[in-house]
Enzyme design. Structure first.
Site, PDB file in Angstrom:
ATOM      1  N   ASP A 183       0.812  -1.230  -0.031  1.00 45.05           N
ATOM      2  CA  ASP A 183      -0.109  -0.033  -0.024  1.00 45.05           C
ATOM      3  C   ASP A 183       0.803   1.180  -0.009  1.00 45.05           C
ATOM      4  O   ASP A 183       1.888   1.279   0.430  1.00 45.05           O
ATOM      5  CB  ASP A 183      -0.850  -0.049   1.266  1.00 45.05           C
ATOM      6  CG  ASP A 183      -2.207   0.780   1.053  1.00 45.05           C
ATOM      7  OD1 ASP A 183      -2.239   1.442  -0.036  1.00 45.05           O
ATOM      8  OD2 ASP A 183      -3.193   0.628   2.002  1.00 45.05           O
ATOM      9  N   GLU A 236     -14.077   1.579   0.176  1.00 41.42           N
ATOM     10  CA  GLU A 236     -13.568   1.888   1.475  1.00 41.42           C
ATOM     11  C   GLU A 236     -13.358   3.610   1.769  1.00 41.42           C
ATOM     12  O   GLU A 236     -13.435   4.022   2.795  1.00 41.42           O
ATOM     13  CB  GLU A 236     -12.020   1.454   1.499  1.00 41.42           C
ATOM     14  CG  GLU A 236     -11.146   2.435   0.683  1.00 41.42           C
ATOM     15  CD  GLU A 236      -9.638   1.961   0.661  1.00 41.42           C
ATOM     16  OE1 GLU A 236      -9.437   0.988   1.205  1.00 41.42           O
ATOM     17  OE2 GLU A 236      -8.610   3.032   0.304  1.00 41.42           O
TER      18      GLU A 236
END
Length: 644
Positions: free
Chosen positions: A403, A458
């Protein structure tokens, strides 16, 4: 004999001098698309879709070591060929077999470079090829495009080259987009006034920065690129920010292929959704043994806040909670769970779990249940600990979710490939978040099973159908997309007040379920907590039964940003998914492609009150022999079904 020699010599001289002003043309196999290439003071091309010029006088060039390839071009030779082959992806997110059929043209130019062109029935592509000795510096690449006046562009704008690639789509007329406006990252969607649809992106991206676009103030756009970072500075625990850039965009081998720039073009929006251009233009697989690559669904902990209730343990980032997730995954035959941020003792230590998790014991527990673990990591710690792939293989870890790269300069593009190559050596799957869009690497390294680079679930209330419904036409149309669907607290967008303990998903329950069919990804998240899924076993059984790889995909109906209906086949089962915008509508769908005879369909449709209470759905199971069905879609609604 003498006359033949004189003619050959004269023809060669004409080529070198470009005496003929006639364009060099390349036509698609079906004759509907045509590229006209002109060699004058520069190299320009125009593209026609049937009788409409959709790209006009587009200039291309490459500035290498301050020598502009494309200025006063001289053609040395041309070679035409037809490509007609069948590709079989290791991870077939749309089709098990892809027809790669086009007419191709290679133009060898004076000055040790060439330009390759391809004309497909659904699009065109070009790239530069150079043959220089040693290393070279690329200072710029010219890609200056002009669209028909009043065309509508749909794009993701960003203020700088640093981006998490999760921007909401902006829509405007090309005439209104100015060079002083923000730049945008690929893919780009264009609709001409006559209704032609175009999608622009890139593939075969290696050792080179991603292409961005800005207005050229001439009804079009031009390429801009992040510079090569010379000095970087760490911010927080997960970013390296460039503090000094070079004046070039790449330092690379002088002999190489450059990335393909491609346009998917059609009068029918269904062709845009169905296209596989990014894959066809990518570098072939570099892994000899791919038998260990196992795509699948994954139960994800972060979006739902590791929630659980009605249990006898304290829910959180601990071993008991993750065993709860493993038990759920095992019950519904989900092959993976993810341990997101918080599993490790710190983000700077990818080798030790926090005090509430015995990771080795948890891995063993999962193995007993047939469930493997995927671990979340910052990209920075992966870069600093490339040996972690070897260690994770020993532990029995199946994959990593990496990420926060948030960059796409040449160095970072190379980082993606180094990670995938090293992970493949140790049979580790890779899912990139905080990432740019797919640009071919997942074909070369199919252990790269998905990328984020999308405004997904998200994002809570920011994630709305008005934006999500564009994804099949833009972001997901260029490769796998980790959107993270599966929210079970369904609300109409104006009612989305997501909180940590109560995450919400905009759109109806049937809409959310349909995303598992509509969206393509080698790994597909189940984003809500097991407790929520246990409450709705009929919905959960359906969602977890949807494959992530497919034998065949058909786009049945599509209008960009408004609705799309997709059918996907796995074996003898067809799955249907439909998503809709904020306007209630009925769609008549032709199912004759399935064949004649009686079929059984289990379907999840919007309930009668879904426009107000988005969790209202209706499940039906019946046999039918009709060749058409009518879908009744609520506002921000959907439809999901399996036909056997």
């Amino acid at each position: 004999m003498k006359r033949i020699r004189l003619f050959t010599l004269s023809f060669a001289l004409m080529l070198c001098a470009n005496i003929s002003a006639a364009p060099i043309s390349l036509t698609s196999p079906n004759g509907k698309l045509k590229i006209d290439i002109n060699l004058g003071k520069s190299i320009t091309y125009s593209v026609s879709c049937e009788d409409e010029v959709v790209l006009s006088d587009c200039e291309i060039g490459l500035d290498i070591d301050h020598l502009l390839f494309g200025a006063n071009p001289k053609l040395k030779s041309m070679k035409r060929q037809t490509i007609d082959q069948q590709l079989k992806p290791v991870v077939p997110i749309k089709n098990a077999t892809i027809a790669d059929r086009c007419n191709a043209l290679s133009m060898k130019m004076k000055g040790d470079y060439a330009i390759e062109w391809r004309a497909y029935d659904d699009g065109i592509a070009y790239r530069f090829v150079t043959a220089k000795k040693g290393k070279v510096k690329v200072y710029d690449e010219i890609a200056d495009m002009h669209f028909p006046a009043h065309s509508t562009v749909t794009m993701s704008q960003t203020g700088t080259f640093r981006s998490n690639y999760e921007e909401m789509y902006q829509h405007m007329k090309i005439d209104e987009y100015k060079s002083t406006d923000r730049i945008n990252y690929l893919p780009l969607y264009v609709q001409t006034p006559s209704g032609t649809q175009m999608l622009m992106s890139e593939s075969g991206l290696e050792d080179y920065p991603c292409l961005f676009l800005k207005s050229n103030d001439k009804h079009g756009m031009k390429a801009v690129f992040p510079k090569y970072p010379l000095e970087v500075e760490q911010q927080w625990d997960r970013f390296l920010i460039s503090t000094k850039d070079a004046d070039y965009i790449a330092e690379t081998d002088g002999t190489r292929n450059y990335p393909w720039r491609f346009f998917v073009i059609s009068r029918d929006a269904r062709d845009i959704v169905a296209n596989e251009m990014e894959y066809k233009l990518a570098v072939p697989c570099a892994i000899d043994d791919t038998s260990w690559i196992r795509p699948g669904q994954v139960s994800w902990d972060w979006w739902n806040g590791r929630q659980a209730w009605g249990v006898d343990f304290k829910a959180g980032c601990n071993e008991e909670t993750y065993k709860h997730f493993i038990d759920f995954a095992a019950k519904y035959r989900v092959p993976y769970i993810i341990l997101d941020e918080g599993w490790a003792v710190s983000t700077a230590d990818p080798f030790h779990s926090n005090k509430d998790i015995d990771l080795k014991r948890l891995i063993a527990y999962g193995k007993q249940k047939g469930v493997d673990l995927i671990l979340w990591l910052t990209w920075l710690e992966v870069e600093r600990n490339m040996n972690l792939f070897e260690e994770y293989e020993k532990w029995g870890i199946a994959g990593v979710k990496i990420d926060f790269m948030d960059r796409s300069d040449q160095w970072m593009v190379n980082y993606y490939e180094r990670v995938c190559k090293e992970a493949a050596k140790h049979h580790i799957l890779v899912d990139f978040h905080g990432s740019f869009k797919p640009a071919g690497l997942e074909r070369k390294y199919p252990n790269l099973i998905s990328y984020e680079g999308v405004l997904g679930l998200e994002q809570g209330g920011r994630c709305k159908p008005e934006n999500t419904n564009w994804l099949p036409f833009i972001r997901n149309a260029v490769g796998p997309m980790d959107f993270t669907p599966g929210g079970m607290t369904n609300v109409q967008p104006n009612d989305n007040h997501t909180t940590g303990p109560l995450p919400m998903a905009s759109g109806t329950r049937a809409y959310q379920m349909a995303l598992y069919v509509v969206f393509s990804s080698g790994i597909q998240m189940l984003s809500d907590c097991p407790t929520r899924y246990y409450q709705y076993p009929d919905c959960t059984e359906f969602m977890t039964s949807v494959p992530v790889t497919w034998d065949e995909t058909k786009v049945l109906a599509a209008e960009p940003g408004r609705y799309v209906v997709i059918a996907k086949r796995k074996g003898n089962k067809w799955f249907i998914g439909a998503i809709n915008d904020g306007e209630r509508r009925d769609l008549n769908i032709d199912l004759s492609f399935i064949g004649s005879g009686t079929r059984t369909m289990t379907a999840f449709a919007d309930g009668i009150n879904a426009d107000r209470q988005a969790m209202d759905y209706k499940r039906t199971s019946n046999t039918f022999a009709e060749k058409n069905i009518t879908l009744h879609l609520a506002k921000n609604g959907g439809f999901a079904a399996v036909i056997e």
